[in-house]
Design an enzyme around this catalytic site. Structure first.
Site, mmCIF file in Angstrom:
data_model
loop_
_atom_site.group_PDB
_atom_site.id
_atom_site.type_symbol
_atom_site.label_atom_id
_atom_site.label_comp_id
_atom_site.label_asym_id
_atom_site.label_seq_id
_atom_site.Cartn_x
_atom_site.Cartn_y
_atom_site.Cartn_z
ATOM 1 N N LEU A 15 31.063 39.796 39.854
ATOM 2 C CA LEU A 15 29.921 39.469 38.997
ATOM 3 C C LEU A 15 29.545 40.608 38.055
ATOM 4 C CD1 LEU A 15 27.710 37.737 41.702
ATOM 5 C CD2 LEU A 15 29.472 36.737 40.242
ATOM 6 N N MET A 18 30.562 40.143 28.062
ATOM 7 C CA MET A 18 30.763 40.487 29.473
ATOM 8 C C MET A 18 31.649 39.450 30.142
ATOM 9 S SD MET A 18 27.145 42.016 30.666
ATOM 10 C CE MET A 18 26.418 43.351 29.743
ATOM 11 N N SER A 19 32.593 39.921 30.942
ATOM 12 C CA SER A 19 33.535 39.025 31.614
ATOM 13 C C SER A 19 34.137 39.767 32.798
ATOM 14 C CB SER A 19 34.660 38.646 30.640
ATOM 15 O OG SER A 19 35.754 38.098 31.345
ATOM 16 N N SER A 20 34.398 39.031 33.864
ATOM 17 C CA SER A 20 35.050 39.651 35.026
ATOM 18 C C SER A 20 36.408 40.214 34.630
ATOM 19 C CB SER A 20 35.231 38.624 36.138
ATOM 20 O OG SER A 20 34.005 37.978 36.372
ATOM 21 N N ARG A 21 37.038 39.594 33.630
ATOM 22 C CA ARG A 21 38.376 40.027 33.212
ATOM 23 C C ARG A 21 38.363 41.387 32.522
ATOM 24 N NH1 ARG A 21 42.142 35.668 33.238
ATOM 25 N NH2 ARG A 21 41.077 33.839 34.071
ATOM 26 N N HIS A 32 26.506 36.969 34.710
ATOM 27 C CA HIS A 32 26.247 36.081 35.857
ATOM 28 C C HIS A 32 24.804 36.228 36.333
ATOM 29 C CE1 HIS A 32 30.738 36.664 36.532
ATOM 30 N NE2 HIS A 32 30.623 35.354 36.490
ATOM 31 N N GLN A 68 27.569 30.354 27.865
ATOM 32 C CA GLN A 68 28.059 29.894 26.563
ATOM 33 C C GLN A 68 29.352 30.631 26.168
ATOM 34 O OE1 GLN A 68 27.064 27.489 24.389
ATOM 35 N NE2 GLN A 68 28.542 28.190 22.852
#
Ligand code: PAF
Length: 286
Positions: A32, A183-186, A36, A147
């Protein structure tokens, strides 16, 4: 916050806490970040009970190596969820969600075909199926999605409408790092040089939006603007850039307010996606 791994424990919690009121659900695949947590906080503000799930859904990964290398850290995620006010975390093993011999799938039609659907075969079938399962398990009043995954949000909204799901789908704004990277977990897969390069996605989207605000209406010109900014970053390998109708996700000839600018770009081992909505002319950022 209670942490459970099984559907039986989830149902017990749902029954025990019914009197606490409406239920907000935040489905995630874990690892997260603030994005998130913004969903979680919104769910907290709008519901008496909040549940989150962490499940790296095998059915939505088109490449087994992508699933195997998906970042995981349940203790860290659980601490973050607890802090943000989550009441229940369901983090099931795959066998709890997909029983042996599973053979029922949700196929969303045209909306799932272009963009991510064209580049990741079967991806949205996996997403729609697991989200419908989670809706069946939790029967939430509201469910929260970012989004940033604009096509996923559109696919889930359509599935809810077409399959008469009694849940309100709440789309929440993309959270960004100071250089604009969504923002991204990746992002955890990016090395330091790649991390610096990854800001190019937002720069490319912003350049196309600026061209639109300056009077450009040819969608192909906006695509060209995005491609040329991306071409200036040697570590960025674009898969697609798009200027699409927000309802059908088909490519536009003429740009219009509300259209979705989007892209998928590989930077090192990370496949990153991002999007912006074209604002009304002279209006604020989308
Ligand atoms: O956006 C995600 O994290 C996933 O696609 C979702 C919605 C949790 C379904 O697995």
């Amino acid at each position: 916050m209670r942490i459970v791994e099984s559907l039986a424990e989830t149902r017990a919690w749902l029954a025990e806490t019914r009197a606490a009121g409406e239920l907000g659900l935040v489905p995630t695949m874990g690892y997260l970040h603030e994005g998130h947590l913004s969903l979680l906080r919104r769910a907290r503000a709008e519901n008496g009970r909040v549940a989150a799930t962490i499940f790296a859904n095998p059915a939505q990964f088109d490449k087994p190596e992508d699933l195997a290398s998906y970042p995981r850290d349940i203790p860290r995620d659980a601490a973050m969820l607890r802090e943000a006010g989550c009441d229940l975390l369901l983090a099931p093993p795959p066998g709890e969600i997909y029983l042996p011999g599973h053979q029922t799938w949700v196929e969303v039609g045209d909306l799932a075909a272009p963009l991510e659907g064209a580049h990741r075969p079967g991806h949205f079938r996996g997403v729609a199926t697991v989200v419908l399962k989670l809706f069946g398990i939790f029967q939430p009043d509201r469910a929260y999605f970012g989004q940033k995954d604009a096509q996923q949000l559109a696919v889930i909204r359509r599935m809810v409408r077409d399959l008469n799901q009694p849940v309100e789908v709440v789309g929440c704004p993309t959270l960004r790092e100071p250089d604009g990277l969504a923002m991204s977990s990746r992002n955890a897969r990016l090395g330091p040089e790649e991390r610096a390069a990854a800001g190019v996605l937002f720069r490319a989207l912003s350049a196309a939006r600026a061209a639109w605000q300056a009077g450009e209406t040819e969608a192909e010109t906006l695509r060209r603007v995005m491609r040329s900014v991306l071409a200036g970053e040697p570590l960025a390998e674009p898969e697609y850039v798009s200027v699409a109708d927000p309802l059908t996700l088909t490519e536009l000839d003429r740009a219009e307010a509300g259209a979705i600018l989007s892209m998928a770009v590989n930077v090192g081992r990370a496949r990153l996606i991002d999007n912006l909505i074209l604002p009304p002319r002279g209006g604020a950022a989308g």
